[in-house]
Design a protein around this motif. Structure first.
Motif, PDB file in Angstrom:
ATOM      1  N   ARG A  14      58.126  44.276  42.934  1.00 13.12           N
ATOM      2  CA  ARG A  14      58.434  43.512  41.738  1.00 13.12           C
ATOM      3  C   ARG A  14      57.326  42.511  41.419  1.00 13.12           C
ATOM      4  N   ALA A  15      56.795  42.623  40.176  1.00 12.88           N
ATOM      5  CA  ALA A  15      55.796  41.682  39.636  1.00 12.88           C
ATOM      6  C   ALA A  15      54.629  41.468  40.594  1.00 12.88           C
ATOM      7  N   LEU A  16      54.172  42.537  41.220  1.00 11.69           N
ATOM      8  CA  LEU A  16      53.123  42.443  42.240  1.00 11.69           C
ATOM      9  C   LEU A  16      51.774  42.137  41.605  1.00 11.69           C
ATOM     10  N   GLU A  17      51.058  41.205  42.201  1.00 10.58           N
ATOM     11  CA  GLU A  17      49.740  40.815  41.717  1.00 10.58           C
ATOM     12  C   GLU A  17      48.777  40.642  42.879  1.00 10.58           C
ATOM     13  N   LYS A  18      47.497  40.947  42.605  1.00 12.96           N
ATOM     14  CA  LYS A  18      46.444  40.666  43.570  1.00 12.96           C
ATOM     15  C   LYS A  18      45.193  40.266  42.813  1.00 12.96           C
ATOM     16  N   GLN A  19      44.701  39.086  43.152  1.00 15.01           N
ATOM     17  CA  GLN A  19      43.526  38.535  42.488  1.00 15.01           C
ATOM     18  C   GLN A  19      42.428  38.319  43.508  1.00 15.01           C
ATOM     19  N   PHE A  20      41.232  38.780  43.186  1.00  9.15           N
ATOM     20  CA  PHE A  20      40.069  38.589  44.045  1.00  9.15           C
ATOM     21  C   PHE A  20      39.086  37.663  43.342  1.00  9.15           C
ATOM     22  N   GLU A  21      38.417  36.833  44.117  1.00 14.42           N
ATOM     23  CA  GLU A  21      37.400  35.962  43.544  1.00 14.42           C
ATOM     24  C   GLU A  21      36.151  36.777  43.264  1.00 14.42           C
ATOM     25  N   GLY A  22      35.679  36.720  42.022  1.00 15.11           N
ATOM     26  CA  GLY A  22      34.481  37.457  41.639  1.00 15.11           C
ATOM     27  C   GLY A  22      33.219  36.717  42.056  1.00 15.11           C
ATOM     28  N   SER A  73      48.871  38.076  45.718  1.00 12.14           N
ATOM     29  CA  SER A  73      48.698  36.797  45.036  1.00 12.14           C
ATOM     30  C   SER A  73      49.987  36.367  44.348  1.00 12.14           C
ATOM     31  N   GLY A  74      50.883  37.318  44.128  1.00 14.69           N
ATOM     32  CA  GLY A  74      52.154  37.021  43.496  1.00 14.69           C
ATOM     33  C   GLY A  74      53.084  38.211  43.571  1.00 14.69           C
ATOM     34  N   GLY A  75      54.357  37.981  43.265  1.00 14.78           N
ATOM     35  CA  GLY A  75      55.349  39.043  43.315  1.00 14.78           C
ATOM     36  C   GLY A  75      55.895  39.255  44.709  1.00 14.78           C
TER      37      GLY A  75
END
Length: 329
Positions: A14-22, A73-75
């Motif tokens: 549910r509402a899965l997020e993954k953020q990487f630093e560029g 990162s979320g979810g």
């Protein structure tokens, strides 16, 4: 309700997020890359869900997130009703016995300094399963299940073909009797004839052992062969999801239509779909509104302004499009 839309799915995302630093850009300013953006789906017990999309769309990241090999990162990810993010290290370690992965490159996934027997028994040793005699018995059983002989246990990975090495990886993934396996491009590095053998083996093991798969691939032919349902990803988002018959026979999203047209066909000259055009946008700076509008042949002003939700269409599947079914056959 379809057979795999269950009230208690084995895997629930549910509402899965993954953020990487560029990396730093102009003036040293860094820009985050959202590899996975607000993804939700379920995998029913005994189901195979295929996850398909272009390279760089985030499907491999999804596979690692659902196994908690990467921190979201979320979810949330729930396996067998338990939220993996809330488990302490000991409980999560125990949970990993039930969740395994088969990687794309079997040679890279196997320690060249360990024999096949040591590689397959390693999970049993780590989790303290059985004594030496029981592990040897389990080793022989696993080798037989994947089509290898007992004497192969004394050999090393470099002595095997690519298909045999993937069988070794499958045996290792099965060692702890998991119920759920992520297959991350598990057949894409193999010759076509060997690829078919591995896919049929995975199908046989699924029925024999009651396994559940999340099967990640860019190959639509493979996805169609092995999947019960299919989720189509584009630039970090799921843009369409449905049964394999819905996705392949009545695609609702223009990107799904374009993928199908781009796939090699035996019937040359017989085209049903509009080919995909343009390049994949920069994931660090995705387009506004619908992320596919820059390459979509039916894009309208609203597509640039508003992001469409992943909603049920008249055909029964779900698609994130303001004009679903427009390009369908």
């Amino acid at each position: 309700m379809t057979p795999f839309e269950q009230s208690d799915p084995l895997l629930s995302v549910r509402a899965l997020e993954k953020q990487f630093e560029g990396k730093g850009g102009m003036f040293g300013k860094k820009r985050a890359v959202r590899a996975v953006d607000d993804i939700s789906f379920d995998v029913g017990r005994g189901e195979t869900v295929g996850l398909v999309g272009e390279s760089g769309c985030g499907k491999t990241t999804v596979g690692r997130l659902v196994l908690h090999l990467l921190e979201p990162s979320g979810g949330e990810v729930r396996f067998n009703g338990q939220n993996l993010q809330t488990l302490d290290a000991g409980v999560l370690r125990s949970m990993r016995q039930h969740m395994q992965i088969i990687f794309q490159d079997p040679l890279g996934a196997l320690n060249p300094r360990m024999s096949v027997g040591e590689l397959i028994m390693e999970p049993l040793v780590i989790h303290g399963v059985g004594d030496a005699v029981a592990r040897q018995k389990r080793l022989s059983q696993l080798l037989g299940q994947v089509g290898l002989a007992t004497y192969h246990a004394a050999r090393f990975p470099h002595e095997f073909s690519g298909g045999q090495r993937q069988r070794i990886c499958i045996a290792r993934a099965l060692a702890l009797n998991p119920s759920f396996i992520v297959c991350d491009e598990a057949a894409s590095a193999l010759d076509v004839s060997i690829q078919a053998q591995i896919l049929n083996l995975l199908q046989d093991l699924k029925h024999e052992l009651g396994l559940t798969y999340l099967f990640i691939s860019h190959d639509l032919g493979v996805i169609r062969h092995i999947s019960d349902r299919v989720a189509v990803m584009y630039l970090g988002k799921i843009v369409e999801i449905g049964t394999k018959h819905e996705i392949f026979d009545t695609p609702q999203h223009p990107y799904t239509v374009a993928l199908l047209r781009s796939a090699p066909s035996r019937n040359r000259g017989k085209t049903r779909y509009a080919a995909i055009k343009g390049d994949l946008p920069n994931p660090a700076n995705p387009p506004s509104g619908c992320r596919f509008h820059t390459r979509c042949p039916i894009a309208q002003p609203i597509c640039k302004q508003q992001e469409p939700p992943l909603a049920e269409t008249a055909a029964g599947q779900r698609a994130a499009c303001h004009f679903p079914g427009t390009l369908a056959p």
